[in-house]
Design an enzyme around this catalytic site. Structure first.
Site, PDB file in Angstrom:
ATOM      1  CD  GLU A  46      -2.883  -0.956   2.583  1.00  0.00           C
ATOM      2  OE1 GLU A  46      -3.486  -2.070   2.918  1.00  0.00           O
ATOM      3  OE2 GLU A  46      -2.622   0.166   3.455  1.00  0.00           O
ATOM      4  CG  ASP A  57      -3.686   8.054   8.684  1.00  0.00           C
ATOM      5  OD1 ASP A  57      -3.358   6.981   8.860  1.00  0.00           O
ATOM      6  OD2 ASP A  57      -4.042   8.589   7.545  1.00  0.00           O
ATOM      7  CE1 TYR A 172      -6.950  -1.772   7.536  1.00  0.00           C
ATOM      8  CE2 TYR A 172      -5.953  -1.111   5.410  1.00  0.00           C
ATOM      9  CZ  TYR A 172      -5.938  -1.260   6.989  1.00  0.00           C
ATOM     10  OH  TYR A 172      -5.132  -0.685   7.539  1.00  0.00           O
TER      11      TYR A 172
END
Lengths: 266, 421
Positions: A46, A57, A172
């Site tokens: 990725e 994040d 995911y």
């Protein structure tokens, strides 16, 4: 394109999926770090597209985004890095991961065409849930690029079909409700969640968020088709800068060894 | 054209029935959030629909508006401001010109701004949903203070995310929040202003979705926030419309409001959207000028995706968000609520950038001519008057939303004027 992705999850053992931020610490340093991931044994790469506002994040990847942008990384650099990677590594699947705005800034059609041209296999977009699929999904599918969606602990069984619909490559599973690189989920919760998701899709499932060590990776890999490691690798880039390739390769090799042999532990 | 008994329910082809069921205003709005938040956003939408249909919810909201906030806020005819622009018109050779200037006095609300209207509505929703903790972002601190206020009133723990730069330049509001029992978390990422505070609030929320309600301060963010914030703020326009009809028997010709995220403006505009003779002007923060640093998303930006919605954003050609600048911390944000983007594109409302210097001038004029110290945000709205009032006839009416009071801004203004306090 999806061929490479499906092959990566059909090796008869769990896959190691690794993340680094493109252009961190500089666009010129990224190819060597990507090569180190491949050499270490990563099955899927990725490549993070930097964004000014990485709101999903944690501190490690936030800082990586800012380092990359401060080094002047442009979208064109990311596609150049991807295209060169494809030339060096014809077999390793490459996925771009990032936020919606840089992906749609020139239109989703432009973006999908660039992905196809660069040999990118799939896209993970943090802030385009299935409800907003028209924003980018049709263009990606038209160009044969996998749209890899995220499922989370808050994705219940009723919602799962909508999340899976239109996605391909792999799913995911974000193992904790939170941001990247912080706390880690209990292995039992992973086992339960993966089993639940399995009942709703045939896609391979890669589990990520908060996986830092080979031991943790092995424990997760025992219950899924893949494990994603990001912040721990990004931390090495933060620490070693342009000389990160060596340490990145070492950690990747340890992670790969643990993940690839995980099923034997169960 | 304007009569005393103008009904105010949405017409067929109404502009007041947006957004659509997916939360889109034309191409704008939507729900661009991480999957973790998506189920919660859908819950909120369901709960808001139920609340809207529940007379008890409306009753409690109205009761708090009246007795806690102090509504209705006055609609005030500003005689000296009116005369000032009539003199300006005469000096321009148009003695027959100079519109009547009226103020909607939101600065007289409890906590000193319109922000409290929305906070009351959202905390009632939070309680309905069984959430036990409240978070919010704040720029100038007005929304933080309003959120801390309702949290104290209802006994819920409150965490406010505020850019470290804003913490430094808005100390009085930081202390107010603390007095009200809130925890203030300074955010150091990025330029450490409102955008970064919102990023950090979203990061916290995603990790605490099970028990935490996020009170967003403006008519932006993922659906249903733009809709529900607008609905709670629409009390401004509903009152202003009824008040002016009662006082003059007619509707206004022009509405003016400052636009950062745009909640005070959409609150004033929305009840008038179907009144085709009423024009609307949103005032953006032009900062140092559009060729320099500014915060004028509509005039100087283009459509993109940030903080859960598609809307006009300040960004470069790669879609990286650029830093905004305004003397007014409340307008210092690189985006705008999605309904404004839509009203801009369909041409129903016009938007005008006003520079820091123009806002400073209007700030002082309002102090001196009307005895009202406006917030720097509201001073932007007032600064549009020289552009429009002298060009309009004497029988025409302008309503300016004085969205907040300027006590919080006196330090910024003193510094700008070179005065040491």
């Amino acid at each position: 394109m999806t061929q490479r992705l499906s092959a990566a999850f059909a090796k008869g053992r769990p896959a190691l999926v690794t993340f680094i931020t493109g252009g961190d610490p500089t666009p010129d340093a990224t190819p060597a770090i990507l090569d180190a991931l491949v050499a270490g044994g990563a099955d899927v790469i990725e490549l993070g597209m930097p964004f000014t506002d990485p709101m999903a994040d944690g501190p490690a990847i936030q800082a990586a985004n800012l380092r990359s942008l401060a080094a002047g990384t442009r979208t064109a650099d990311i596609f150049r890095i991807a295209k060169d990677f494809r030339a060096r590594h014809p077999e390793t699947p490459l996925v771009l991961m990032g936020y919606a705005n840089p992906m749609v800034a020139r239109g989703s059609e432009w973006f999908a065409a660039q992905c196809a041209d660069a040999g990118v296999d799939g896209i993970i977009c943090v802030d385009i849930p299935s409800e907003e699929d028209p924003e980018i999904g049709p263009a990606l599918r038209a160009h044969g690029i996998s749209f890899i969606r995220l499922a989370t602990p808050t994705t219940d069984t009723a919602r799962l079909p909508a999340v899976v619909d239109g996605s391909s490559g792999f799913l995911y599973y974000v193992s904790v409700a939170g941001v990247t690189g912080k706390q880690q989920a209990a292995v039992d919760s992973i086992k339960e969640a993966v089993a639940r998701i399995k009942s709703g899709t045939d896609l391979p499932i890669a589990v990520g968020f908060g996986v830092r060590t080979p031991e943790q990776a092995a424990a997760f890999a025992a219950h899924a088709e893949g494990v994603v490691v990001g912040s721990a690798l990004v931390d090495l880039v933060a620490q070693h800068g342009a000389d990160a390739a060596g340490p990145v390769r070492e950690l990747t090799a340890a992670l790969a060894d643990a993940v690839h042999n995980a099923k034997a532990l169960v | 054209m304007n009569t005393a008994t103008i009904p105010n329910s949405p017409l067929p082809n109404s502009l007041r029935t947006q957004p659509d069921e997916r939360g889109h205003f034309g191409q704008f709005g939507g729900r661009y959030v991480a999957e973790t938040l998506m189920p919660l956003i859908l819950d909120l939408e369901r709960e808001y629909k139920a609340a809207k249909a529940d007379p008890a919810f409306k009753e409690e909201f109205d009761d708090l508006m009246k007795h806690f906030v102090g509504r209705p806020s006055p609609l005030y005819y500003a005689p000296r401001m009116t005369e000032h622009f009539r003199a300006a018109a005469a000096a321009q050779g148009k003695p027959e010109n100079g519109a009547q200037v009226w103020f909607k006095r939101e600065e007289l609300n409890h906590t000193g701004a319109h922000k409290i209207n929305n906070c009351i509505g959202q905390i009632l929703l939070a309680i309905r949903m069984g959430k036990t903790k409240i978070i919010a972002e704040t720029g100038a601190g007005q929304h933080g203070v309003a959120t801390a206020t309702v949290c104290a009133r209802f006994g819920l723990p409150c965490t406010i995310f505020m850019g470290a730069t804003d913490v430094a330049r808005q100390q009085p509001n930081v202390f107010r929040m603390k007095l009200l029992g809130a925890e203030v978390i300074p955010v150091t990422s990025g330029a450490a202003t409102l955008k970064d505070a919102m990023n950090e609030a979203l990061r916290h929320w995603v990790a605490h979705v099970h028990d935490t309600f996020y009170i967003i301060g403006t008519a932006a963010g993922p659906h249903p926030y733009p809709e529900l914030v607008r609905d709670f703020q629409s009390v401004i326009g509903k009152e202003a419309r009824a008040q002016l009809l009662e006082r003059t028997g007619r509707l206004p010709d022009l509405l003016i409001a400052a636009v950062g995220g745009g909640s005070n403006a959409i609150g004033l505009f929305h009840p008038f959207l179907d009144d085709t003779d009423v024009q609307m002007l949103g005032v953006e923060a032009g900062g140092h000028g559009l060729d320099k640093e500014h915060a004028a998303s509509l005039t100087g930006g283009k459509p993109g995706i940030l903080h859960g919605n598609k809307t006009y954003l300040l960004q470069d050609e790669d879609g990286q968000i650029t830093e905004a600048h305004s003397i007014s911390a409340g307008l210092d944000y690189p985006g705008i609520g999605p309904e404004h983007s839509w009203l801009h594109d369909i041409g129903r409302a016009k938007y005008l950038p006003i520079t820091d210097d123009q806002a400073m001038e209007a700030f002082q004029l309002c102090c001196q001519l009307e005895g009202i110290i406006p917030a720097l945000e509201s001073a932007h709205a007032l600064a549009a008057l020289p552009e429009v009032a002298p060009k309009m006839g004497k029988d025409q009416i302008i309503i300016v939303n004085v969205s907040g009071r300027g006590d919080k801004d006196i330090f910024t203004v003193a510094e700008k004027l070179g005065v040491k306090l």
